[in-house]
Design a protein around this motif. Sequence first.
Motif, PDB file in Angstrom:
ATOM      1  N   LYS A  94     -12.028  -4.470   1.721  1.00 41.23           N
ATOM      2  CA  LYS A  94     -10.598  -4.313   1.969  1.00 41.23           C
ATOM      3  C   LYS A  94      -9.887  -5.621   1.658  1.00 41.23           C
ATOM      4  CE  LYS A  94      -7.276  -2.952   5.596  1.00 41.23           C
ATOM      5  NZ  LYS A  94      -6.768  -1.750   4.923  1.00 41.23           N
ATOM      6  N   THR A  95      -8.728  -5.512   0.982  1.00 34.95           N
ATOM      7  CA  THR A  95      -7.841  -6.644   0.730  1.00 34.95           C
ATOM      8  C   THR A  95      -6.502  -6.341   1.383  1.00 34.95           C
ATOM      9  OG1 THR A  95      -8.924  -7.119  -1.380  1.00 34.95           O
ATOM     10  CG2 THR A  95      -6.759  -8.091  -1.018  1.00 34.95           C
ATOM     11  N   THR A  96      -6.047  -7.261   2.249  1.00 32.03           N
ATOM     12  CA  THR A  96      -4.848  -6.987   3.038  1.00 32.03           C
ATOM     13  C   THR A  96      -4.289  -8.298   3.585  1.00 32.03           C
ATOM     14  OG1 THR A  96      -4.023  -5.837   5.014  1.00 32.03           O
ATOM     15  CG2 THR A  96      -6.280  -6.607   5.060  1.00 32.03           C
ATOM     16  N   PRO A  97      -2.983  -8.352   3.876  1.00 30.43           N
ATOM     17  CA  PRO A  97      -2.428  -9.531   4.565  1.00 30.43           C
ATOM     18  C   PRO A  97      -2.633  -9.504   6.078  1.00 30.43           C
ATOM     19  CG  PRO A  97      -0.664  -8.009   4.004  1.00 30.43           C
ATOM     20  CD  PRO A  97      -1.921  -7.451   3.389  1.00 30.43           C
ATOM     21  N   LEU A  98      -3.198  -8.412   6.607  1.00 34.48           N
ATOM     22  CA  LEU A  98      -3.408  -8.305   8.050  1.00 34.48           C
ATOM     23  C   LEU A  98      -4.515  -9.252   8.496  1.00 34.48           C
ATOM     24  CD1 LEU A  98      -3.183  -4.429   8.503  1.00 34.48           C
ATOM     25  CD2 LEU A  98      -1.374  -6.135   8.830  1.00 34.48           C
ATOM     26  N   ARG A  99      -4.374  -9.768   9.703  1.00 36.37           N
ATOM     27  CA  ARG A  99      -5.331 -10.730  10.231  1.00 36.37           C
ATOM     28  C   ARG A  99      -6.590 -10.038  10.748  1.00 36.37           C
ATOM     29  NH1 ARG A  99      -1.331 -14.026  14.096  1.00 36.37           N
ATOM     30  NH2 ARG A  99      -0.571 -11.906  14.384  1.00 36.37           N
ATOM     31  N   VAL A 100      -7.569 -10.859  11.109  1.00 33.26           N
ATOM     32  CA  VAL A 100      -8.904 -10.361  11.430  1.00 33.26           C
ATOM     33  C   VAL A 100      -8.866  -9.392  12.606  1.00 33.26           C
ATOM     34  CG1 VAL A 100     -11.260 -11.030  12.024  1.00 33.26           C
ATOM     35  CG2 VAL A 100      -9.864 -12.519  10.585  1.00 33.26           C
ATOM     36  N   LYS A 101      -8.185  -9.762  13.683  1.00 33.48           N
ATOM     37  CA  LYS A 101      -8.182  -8.922  14.872  1.00 33.48           C
ATOM     38  C   LYS A 101      -7.478  -7.598  14.651  1.00 33.48           C
ATOM     39  CE  LYS A 101      -4.089 -11.240  16.808  1.00 33.48           C
ATOM     40  NZ  LYS A 101      -3.591 -12.015  17.969  1.00 33.48           N
ATOM     41  N   GLU A 102      -6.637  -7.484  13.618  1.00 33.59           N
ATOM     42  CA  GLU A 102      -5.943  -6.245  13.325  1.00 33.59           C
ATOM     43  C   GLU A 102      -6.756  -5.334  12.415  1.00 33.59           C
ATOM     44  OE1 GLU A 102      -2.346  -7.552  11.587  1.00 33.59           O
ATOM     45  OE2 GLU A 102      -1.576  -8.517  13.387  1.00 33.59           O
ATOM     46  N   VAL A 103      -7.746  -5.895  11.719  1.00 27.81           N
ATOM     47  CA  VAL A 103      -8.517  -5.120  10.738  1.00 27.81           C
ATOM     48  C   VAL A 103      -9.891  -4.729  11.275  1.00 27.81           C
ATOM     49  CG1 VAL A 103      -9.535  -5.215   8.419  1.00 27.81           C
ATOM     50  CG2 VAL A 103      -7.292  -6.208   8.831  1.00 27.81           C
ATOM     51  N   ALA A 104     -10.400  -5.477  12.251  1.00 27.57           N
ATOM     52  CA  ALA A 104     -11.777  -5.272  12.714  1.00 27.57           C
ATOM     53  C   ALA A 104     -12.014  -3.853  13.196  1.00 27.57           C
ATOM     54  CB  ALA A 104     -12.107  -6.277  13.818  1.00 27.57           C
ATOM     55  N   LYS A 105     -11.053  -3.271  13.911  1.00 26.71           N
ATOM     56  CA  LYS A 105     -11.254  -1.928  14.447  1.00 26.71           C
ATOM     57  C   LYS A 105     -11.358  -0.889  13.340  1.00 26.71           C
ATOM     58  CE  LYS A 105      -9.004  -2.785  18.893  1.00 26.71           C
ATOM     59  NZ  LYS A 105      -7.919  -2.377  19.818  1.00 26.71           N
ATOM     60  N   THR A 106     -10.565  -1.036  12.285  1.00 29.83           N
ATOM     61  CA  THR A 106     -10.606  -0.053  11.194  1.00 29.83           C
ATOM     62  C   THR A 106     -11.874  -0.166  10.357  1.00 29.83           C
ATOM     63  OG1 THR A 106      -9.425  -1.520   9.663  1.00 29.83           O
ATOM     64  CG2 THR A 106      -8.103  -0.078  11.073  1.00 29.83           C
ATOM     65  N   MET A 107     -12.554  -1.325  10.408  1.00 32.26           N
ATOM     66  CA  MET A 107     -13.763  -1.506   9.604  1.00 32.26           C
ATOM     67  C   MET A 107     -15.035  -1.295  10.406  1.00 32.26           C
ATOM     68  SD  MET A 107     -12.880  -4.583   6.952  1.00 32.26           S
ATOM     69  CE  MET A 107     -14.247  -4.063   5.906  1.00 32.26           C
ATOM     70  N   GLN A 108     -14.933  -0.853  11.632  1.00 33.77           N
ATOM     71  CA  GLN A 108     -16.124  -0.553  12.405  1.00 33.77           C
ATOM     72  C   GLN A 108     -16.611   0.866  12.159  1.00 33.77           C
ATOM     73  OE1 GLN A 108     -15.843  -1.606  16.527  1.00 33.77           O
ATOM     74  NE2 GLN A 108     -15.121  -3.669  16.099  1.00 33.77           N
ATOM     75  N   GLY A 109     -15.844   1.673  11.410  1.00 37.20           N
ATOM     76  CA  GLY A 109     -16.299   3.002  11.016  1.00 37.20           C
ATOM     77  C   GLY A 109     -17.159   2.921   9.778  1.00 37.20           C
ATOM     78  N   ARG A 110     -17.757   4.018   9.385  1.00 31.03           N
ATOM     79  CA  ARG A 110     -18.708   4.013   8.274  1.00 31.03           C
ATOM     80  C   ARG A 110     -18.152   4.644   7.011  1.00 31.03           C
ATOM     81  NH1 ARG A 110     -24.124   3.093   8.442  1.00 31.03           N
ATOM     82  NH2 ARG A 110     -24.938   2.374  10.422  1.00 31.03           N
ATOM     83  N   ALA A 111     -17.155   5.436   7.038  1.00 33.86           N
ATOM     84  CA  ALA A 111     -16.769   6.126   5.824  1.00 33.86           C
ATOM     85  C   ALA A 111     -15.419   5.635   5.349  1.00 33.86           C
ATOM     86  CB  ALA A 111     -16.756   7.620   6.069  1.00 33.86           C
ATOM     87  N   ALA A 112     -14.512   6.367   5.435  1.00 34.74           N
ATOM     88  CA  ALA A 112     -13.114   6.046   5.375  1.00 34.74           C
ATOM     89  C   ALA A 112     -12.655   5.315   4.152  1.00 34.74           C
ATOM     90  CB  ALA A 112     -12.762   5.215   6.572  1.00 34.74           C
ATOM     91  N   LYS A 113     -12.256   6.050   3.128  1.00 34.66           N
ATOM     92  CA  LYS A 113     -11.408   5.462   2.101  1.00 34.66           C
ATOM     93  C   LYS A 113      -9.990   5.640   2.614  1.00 34.66           C
ATOM     94  CE  LYS A 113     -14.431   6.109  -1.829  1.00 34.66           C
ATOM     95  NZ  LYS A 113     -14.633   6.721  -3.136  1.00 34.66           N
ATOM     96  N   LEU A 114      -9.648   4.891   3.598  1.00 32.24           N
ATOM     97  CA  LEU A 114      -8.406   5.084   4.339  1.00 32.24           C
ATOM     98  C   LEU A 114      -7.670   3.754   4.415  1.00 32.24           C
ATOM     99  CD1 LEU A 114      -6.621   6.905   6.147  1.00 32.24           C
ATOM    100  CD2 LEU A 114      -8.010   6.169   8.077  1.00 32.24           C
ATOM    101  N   ASP A 115      -6.391   3.803   4.061  1.00 28.91           N
ATOM    102  CA  ASP A 115      -5.527   2.635   4.180  1.00 28.91           C
ATOM    103  C   ASP A 115      -6.097   1.445   3.411  1.00 28.91           C
ATOM    104  OD1 ASP A 115      -3.347   1.173   4.971  1.00 28.91           O
ATOM    105  OD2 ASP A 115      -4.229   0.577   6.878  1.00 28.91           O
ATOM    106  N   GLY A 116      -6.470   1.675   2.141  1.00 32.33           N
ATOM    107  CA  GLY A 116      -6.977   0.589   1.315  1.00 32.33           C
ATOM    108  C   GLY A 116      -8.381   0.152   1.636  1.00 32.33           C
TER     109      GLY A 116
END
Length: 319
Positions: A176-198
Amino acid sequence: MATLLPAQRGYDNFQFLETKRPWLNLYGIRVRPVAPVGSTSSKPLLESSLLHCSLPDELLQEVFMRLSPYWLGRAACVCRKWRYATRMPSLWRNACLKTWQVSGRQENERLCAEKYGGSWRAMWHDRPRLRFDGLYVSRNTYIRTGIAEWKITNPVHLVCYYRYLRFFPNGKFLYKTTPLRVKEVAKTMQGRAAKLDGLFSGRCMLDGTQVEAAVIYPGSRPTVLRIRLRLRGTIPGAYNRLDLLSLVTCGVDENLVPNETEDVINIVDGWQENETHNPDIPAVSHRRGMQPFVFVPFEEVDTSVLNLPVDKMDYYVPG
């Protein structure tokens, strides 16, 4: 509470301040197991701690079997008994087989016997491995010219964005490439699939310290992103850095786009750096945003310094 003691031995004109420290009375006392019935030893024996009396070795082993290797390292710092308990070969064998599950059990057992003297713990510490208990984060900045208003000099802005990688034992990873900081992205990347939100899923391969990874951007014109990295650690056994060696985007023929069961890393294996399979999408080798990736465990995503905004940290040196 402090008390004044009378002066002694020539210090008649002085008094000194002493703070009561009851824990000093514990120095020099060694905790030893309770003497067996019928023992004739003259040395006084102290009872073991209540935790050790209530937790037999079999139950302690079951608890440690459910801990990750890094939590085993923390448990080893509690006391001497836990230190020896965390060195059971079965604990590190399970950790190694799970970490290098792509290699297979027989290959791992062969490597452990030939290269690491049969020590699974040494294999875990010395063999290069990707970490799965957190995110690899690359923090990048660049200067962008602002909009000039009236006749004032053009303003500039310092822009910050991140690249995120999360790896899994089965060879898959999330990107994932995003301007969001680590604490805002960690929850979305704890899943396994998801071509979701970039968030894109790809495949990777580890060969020594070299990491090859590939991601396909879907769409009307599929594009493949090829990433080449070098794995290292700031301390022995940490493997908490990934140096970004190359980042290439190129076109891929629609007939070569893999489905969910095929491996994208095998499709791009052997391609040259400037090779493309779609003339409408030329190969581009990116030279900007190449800062090394820093590993951040999941329990530290809220407190990591990478969360600081650009007004408090304009540039980050990963080391």
